[in-house]
Design a protein around this motif. Structure first.
Motif: not given
Length: 334
Positions: A194-198
């Protein structure tokens, strides 16, 4: 330590580029590198690669409009062939540069390629080395270089150039004997991440206002081979710039236009804790109303902090048109 001289030509990025470029590209670089000796199994798998730093200076085809470039890059060098005195290799490098001339609406309006002094510099080389003595080598090959600012300033068409190079390298100190051990057989396995990016982007104009973009991805990865992995996943995007883009084009905005959803496949090359991935995706469900294209892409550099946590830098694009850079964290679910 090695030094080389390059000469070649700019590659046309837009229709009137060749009308602006009036001279060949000439470059010089000085590098300091270290060859691995097999302290880890990964060094042996990649045939004892080299890594190091390169200080690079180059003209850009038109001193008055594009100026000159000074870059510092970190590179990774893999040997394709290693036979006695002859070696063939591939070298990939990335870093930062400073360009002396950039776009200015009043003083330099013809430079629509570079909108900032500081840029990202990417380099790919294919070359050969021939040993003239125990410590002195002759080098030659071809080099592709690209510079742009990752869409952090406008304009950002970038500059690409291809050169042939020649030079010499000299071994500092004494050579260390390489370690050779029998590698364990690779066992394919599967993982979920699971990846979260900004990230950030701005209008394709001279505006300096930035807009926040976010993404959330769930990906299945099959470690098919030791160094080559394949995957597939789903993506959820939020883009706060959509209202401004649609308003600029005279189109109607709806609340759901903030969001886009898609599915992708990926190919990953791994070296120890580092990995380089390419993703090809298509929008499914919520489409991208700004670019109105079906396909999107990502280039990703990832580093595993632990077995379960990682950080990554990604560049999202629509084929050859860069959209925005993003940074993120990842968690291994299984």
């Amino acid at each position: 330590m090695s030094a080389s001289y390059h000469k070649g030509y700019s590659l046309p990025e837009y229709s009137n580029f060749l009308l602006i470029v009036n001279r060949p590209i000439q470059s010089f670089d000085l590098t300091l590198s270290k060859q691995t000796i097999g302290k880890t199994s990964w060094e042996q798998v990649f045939k004892y690669p080299e890594y190091g730093l390169s200080l690079f200076y180059s003209t850009l085809g038109n001193k008055e409009i594009f100026g000159n470039e000074l870059a510092l890059t970190y590179f990774f060098k893999i040997y394709i062939l290693n036979r006695d005195k002859l070696q063939l290799y591939n070298r990939i490098g990335i870093g930062l540069d400073y360009v002396t001339k950039r776009f200015d609406l009043e003083t330099n309006p013809s430079n629509v390629a570079v909108g900032s002094h500081v840029n990202i510099h990417f380099n790919c080389r294919f070359g050969g080395t021939y040993a003239l003595s125990e410590k002195l080598n002759f080098n030659a090959g071809l080099s592709f270089d690209h510079l742009s600012n990752a869409n952090t300033a406008e304009p950002n068409l970038g500059i690409n150039y291809l050169t042939a190079f020649t030079g010499f390298s000299y071994y500092l100190g004494n050579k260390t004997e390489k370690r050779r051990v029998e590698l364990p057989e690779h066992e394919p396995k599967s993982n979920w991440y699971l990846f979260g990016s900004v990230g950030g982007k701005h209008l394709q104009s001279l505006s300096t206002k930035y807009f926040v973009v976010n993404s959330l991805s769930l990906e299945y990865v099959r470690e098919t081979f030791r160094i080559l992995h394949f995957g597939a996943g789903v993506d959820f995007f939020y883009d706060s710039s959509v209202p401004a883009f649609l308003e600029k084009d005279g189109r109607e905005f709806r609340q759901q236009d903030y969001f886009q959803t898609g599915i992708h496949i990926s190919q990953t090359l791994r070296y120890n804790r580092f990995s380089l991935s390419l993703q090809e995706g298509i929008y499914v469900g919520l489409k991208n109303e700004v670019v109105q294209k079906v396909m999107y892409n990502r280039g990703i550099i990832k580093y595993n902090l632990t077995d379960n946590f990682s950080v990554r830098l990604a560049m999202k694009s629509h084929l050859h048109i860069l959209d925005y850079p993003e940074i993120g964290i990842g968690i291994k679910l299984k």
